[in-house]
Scaffold this motif. Sequence first.
Motif: not given
Length: 108
Positions: A27-34, A59-68, A72-83
């Motif tokens: 879902a995050l991949s399709a929708d972006g920050e959600t 915890r694994a660094g795959l998703v970032r959470v931003r509070k507003a 709470s809004y979450c998004s993927l961390n593509p750099d973590a997937f590459q690492l």
Amino acid sequence: MIQSDFHALSKYFKALSDHVRLQILQALSADGETNVSDLAERLEVSQPLISWHLRPLVRAGLVRVRKAGRESYCSLNPDAFQLYEAAVSRLLRGGESGQTAPGARNEI
């Protein structure tokens, strides 16, 4: 491979080991920050369950959470997937040196 790479990879695979977590990533991949509430509605599960499943992904660094405010809004961390992909490749090649996986250096 160093011991911290093994620890990081175990967090990575644990984070991916549940179908709800995989649905969250899709879902995050399709929708972006959600918004977490919107994510719960889209996946037809409760907001507390989404939050519970987000924890290992964060915890694994795959998703970032931003509070507003209260949201709470979450998004993927593509750099973590590459690492992690690179760490899995090193593991399968017998441990050649390279960048460590995100969880290996306590980046989260």
